[in-house]
Design a protein around this motif. Structure first.
Motif, PDB file in Angstrom:
ATOM      1  N   TYR A 207       4.414   8.513   3.947  1.00  9.13           N
ATOM      2  CA  TYR A 207       3.120   7.831   3.989  1.00  9.13           C
ATOM      3  C   TYR A 207       2.400   8.099   5.320  1.00  9.13           C
TER       4      TYR A 207
ATOM      5  N   GLU B  81       0.830  -1.210   0.000  1.00 14.96           N
ATOM      6  CA  GLU B  81       0.000   0.000   0.000  1.00 14.96           C
ATOM      7  C   GLU B  81       0.864   1.258   0.000  1.00 14.96           C
ATOM      8  N   MET B  82       1.937   1.222   0.760  1.00 12.84           N
ATOM      9  CA  MET B  82       2.846   2.367   0.820  1.00 12.84           C
ATOM     10  C   MET B  82       3.564   2.571  -0.507  1.00 12.84           C
TER      11      MET B  82
ATOM     12  N   ILE C   2       9.916   6.627   2.383  1.00  9.59           N
ATOM     13  CA  ILE C   2       8.497   6.331   2.163  1.00  9.59           C
ATOM     14  C   ILE C   2       7.705   6.204   3.471  1.00  9.59           C
TER      15      ILE C   2
ATOM     16  N   HIS D 287       9.466  14.799  -3.624  1.00 11.31           N
ATOM     17  CA  HIS D 287       9.640  13.375  -3.340  1.00 11.31           C
ATOM     18  C   HIS D 287      10.727  12.788  -4.235  1.00 11.31           C
TER      19      HIS D 287
ATOM     20  N   MET E 233      -1.268   9.905   5.742  1.00 13.07           N
ATOM     21  CA  MET E 233      -2.398   9.249   6.389  1.00 13.07           C
ATOM     22  C   MET E 233      -2.914  10.038   7.584  1.00 13.07           C
TER      23      MET E 233
ATOM     24  N   TRP F  19       1.199   4.099  -3.014  1.00 15.06           N
ATOM     25  CA  TRP F  19       1.012   5.521  -2.690  1.00 15.06           C
ATOM     26  C   TRP F  19       2.216   6.338  -3.159  1.00 15.06           C
ATOM     27  N   TRP F  20       3.401   5.794  -2.951  1.00 15.88           N
ATOM     28  CA  TRP F  20       4.617   6.513  -3.336  1.00 15.88           C
ATOM     29  C   TRP F  20       4.672   6.752  -4.841  1.00 15.88           C
TER      30      TRP F  20
END
Length: 222
Positions: free
Chosen positions: A216, A54-55, A212, A81, A220, A58-59
């Motif tokens: 993340y 999931e991370m 990350i 980023h 969140m 997202w990245w």
């Protein structure tokens, strides 16, 4: 650009994570040259500690984003980023004007990648289109003059301690009338380029565990 890279470097230095993983950290690396002139580079990376599928998704979706992380907290100057992922080689990742909201990358997103390898002597400028982006895979096609000339595949999944991660780059034409163009492929992607890409990819992938989780968690919380 120099200022942006320095800001990313300072944040990583402050966090105590400036050093890149060495090429030897990869589980295995392979470079293949086919009879048709195609080149394929494959890397099974070291486990990315503390990162989940999931991370990772997202990245990649937010690769063109920015943060105020300064290595300690989120009160620093704005830094991209992309520069945090590789402060030495990365220049910019730029989604097309019609990209999804907030410049996010998703399936069918077209964007440009600008990087420099070989201690700034080899400039990479590529227009790419994502064909898949989810919690298992991030794949995009590379285009030149409207023709697909290559593909980069990232495959990932959960494993003990973090994330397993595989990367594969294929440059050239596997079949069809364009295959004859493979004869000049070394002019823009040679064995030497492959060596530089291996080093770069291992460095940026290894950096993932350093940045990350912070990005993340912040996303969140908001």
């Amino acid at each position: 650009m120099r200022h942006d890279r320095l800001q990313a470097r300072e944040a990583l230095e402050r966090a105590g994570t400036l050093a890149f993983k060495p090429v030897s950290s990869a589980k295995w690396v392979d470079v293949e040259f086919t009879r048709s002139g195609l080149i394929r580079v494959r890397i099974e990376h070291d486990t990315i500690a503390g990162v989940t599928p999931e991370m990772m998704r997202w990245w990649f979706e937010n690769l063109a984003g920015t943060t105020t992380w300064n290595g300690v907290d989120f009160t620093g100057p704005e830094v991209s980023h992309y520069h945090l992922w590789h402060h030495r080689d990365h220049i910019a990742v730029t989604p097309a004007p019609v990209a999804t909201p907030a410049a996010k990358i998703g399936t069918d997103t077209t964007f440009t990648i600008d990087e420099q390898f070989n201690d700034y002597r080899e400039r990479i400028h590529a227009t790419v289109t994502t064909t898949r982006l989810d919690e298992e895979e991030f794949t995009f096609d590379i285009h030149k003059a409207g023709v697909r000339v290559g593909r980069i595949v990232h495959l990932y999944g959960p494993t003990t301690g973090g994330l397993r991660f595989y990367a594969e780059t294929t440059i050239g034409f596997e079949s069809g009338p364009w295959r004859a163009v493979n004869a000049v492929r070394p002019l823009f992607y040679s064995a030497r380029t492959a060596d530089h890409w291996i080093r770069h990819n291992i460095e940026e992938t290894g950096r993932s565990e350093d940045v990350i989780p912070h990005m993340y968690a912040r996303a969140m919380d908001n």
